[in-house]
Design an enzyme around this catalytic site. Structure first.
Site, short mmCIF file in Angstrom:
data_model
loop_
_atom_site.label_atom_id
_atom_site.label_comp_id
_atom_site.label_asym_id
_atom_site.label_seq_id
_atom_site.Cartn_x
_atom_site.Cartn_y
_atom_site.Cartn_z
N CYS A 70 0.84 -1.20 0.00
CA CYS A 70 0.00 0.00 0.00
C CYS A 70 0.88 1.26 0.00
CB CYS A 70 -0.97 0.11 1.18
SG CYS A 70 -2.10 -1.30 1.33
N TYR A 86 -0.06 -1.65 5.75
CA TYR A 86 0.68 -2.74 6.36
C TYR A 86 2.02 -2.23 6.91
CZ TYR A 86 -0.47 -7.71 6.66
OH TYR A 86 -0.91 -8.94 7.09
N ASN A 116 4.96 1.42 3.51
CA ASN A 116 4.98 0.36 4.51
C ASN A 116 6.28 0.43 5.32
OD1 ASN A 116 3.81 -1.01 1.66
ND2 ASN A 116 2.42 -0.95 3.39
N ARG A 120 8.37 2.83 -3.52
CA ARG A 120 7.05 3.42 -3.77
C ARG A 120 6.90 4.75 -3.04
NH1 ARG A 120 3.80 0.53 -1.26
NH2 ARG A 120 5.00 -1.32 -0.69
#
Length: 328
Positions: A2, A81, A174, A227
């Site tokens: 995520c 997460y 994360n 990310r």
């Protein structure tokens, strides 16, 4: 997995966006929880009443379980997460708000109007190791919150207790802990949207192959640090949006830079992929989303419904892609 980030348009209207990347198929519904809805905490059975209405995608697992949402006052929250780093208490405590990890989003959105209020409320909260029936395990989570003012914070349950970090960057992914991600930015301070200037060696000129040479070194893999950096770069270099509609377009494109197609990331539990993406607008109370199988944007408009309804609104999510044919 995520990724999440905040985004402001030219009017300074704030939004929170996120991808929901997971291997277990969540299959949520679109849900609106009204004011004065009574719900029971799983840890100690304490019953609470929602002060504010809110909406998001959720599964009904004894109580509604939300991964993110926006409430009527403009507070937005998303759970991501935090594998390998989340630490929970082993038991409930007296004189504390005892919550299972999967109840935190519900509690924050139902009880607080601003980020400042939520941070104050968290001082009396305790996150207890309670599995969620849906997954058969206790999910390791941390949370990002933001509000109409734009103040953003990250909430991380670690061994030293619940740590809360102001997050002016407005980006989170994360593991590892949020401060590590901030420090890691130093490795990429040379990345920029501008073309690289030609290099001359011994009278020979070397030019870039094409556009985008300034982004060389920006990581393109799907790990959380990469990310985080990729969406931070996209957010900070994106052209300013005029209004909410323009912001929606910009955010969808930014989300696509961290979208995970099926097959690109394998885990011990299956294929991790972006099951849905969400965009939450603080000022208008609009919760927008699209799913892996349907890229059409759907919306829950909080203020188009009775926020004092007796029961939650629950809507099925459109499952199929609709193709609009032109020229007919």
């Amino acid at each position: 997995m995520c990724t999440s980030f905040t985004y402001k348009d030219k009017t300074q209207a704030n939004a929170l966006a996120r991808t929901m990347d997971f291997a277990f198929v969540l299959d949520p519904d679109a849900v609106l929880i009204p004011r004065a809805y009574r719900w029971k905490a799983e840890v100690d059975g304490v019953e609470r009443e929602t002060a504010y209405a809110f909406a998001g995608l959720a599964r009904n697992d004894k109580e509604f379980v939300f991964a993110d949402g926006v409430n009527e006052k403009g507070l937005c929250c998303a759970a991501l997460y935090f594998s390998g780093f989340a630490y929970y208490e082993s038991e409930a405590a007296r004189d504390a708000v005892n919550l299972a990890p999967h109840e935190v989003v519900f509690w924050l959105l139902s009880a607080f109007a601003t980020t400042e209020e939520a941070i104050a409320g968290l001082s009396g909260a305790r996150v207890v190791d309670i599995p969620i029936q849906l997954l058969g395990l206790t999910p390791p989570l941390h949370w990002i919150i933001t509000d109409a003012s734009g103040r953003t914070a990250v909430i991380e349950p670690v061994e030293d207790g619940i740590q809360i970090y102001d997050n002016p960057l407005g980006v989170m992914s994360n593991a590892p802990e949020f401060p590590w991600h901030v420090t890691n930015i130093r490795n990429y301070i040379g990345v920029n949207p501008n073309p690289t200037k030609p290099l001359v060696l011994d009278g020979v000129s070397f030019t870039q192959f094409g556009q985008g040479s300034g982004t060389f070194g920006l990581p393109g893999d799907y790990t959380p640090p990469s990310r985080f950096l990729r969406v931070l770069f996209g957010k900070k270099t994106a052209l300013a949006s005029e209004n909410e509609a323009d912001a929606m377009t910009a955010i969808v494109h930014l989300l696509s830079t961290v979208d995970i197609p099926k097959g690109s990331v394998a885990t011990d539990h299956g294929v991790d992929y972006t099951q849905h993406s969400s965009i939450m607008f603080c000022e208008t109370g609009r919760y927008c989303f699209r799913t892996y199988d349907n890229s059409q944007i759907c919306m829950i408009d909080l203020f188009a419904h009775d926020l004092d309804a007796q029961e939650p609104y629950v809507w099925d999510i459109p499952k199929e892609q609709h193709v609009q044919v032109v020229g007919e």
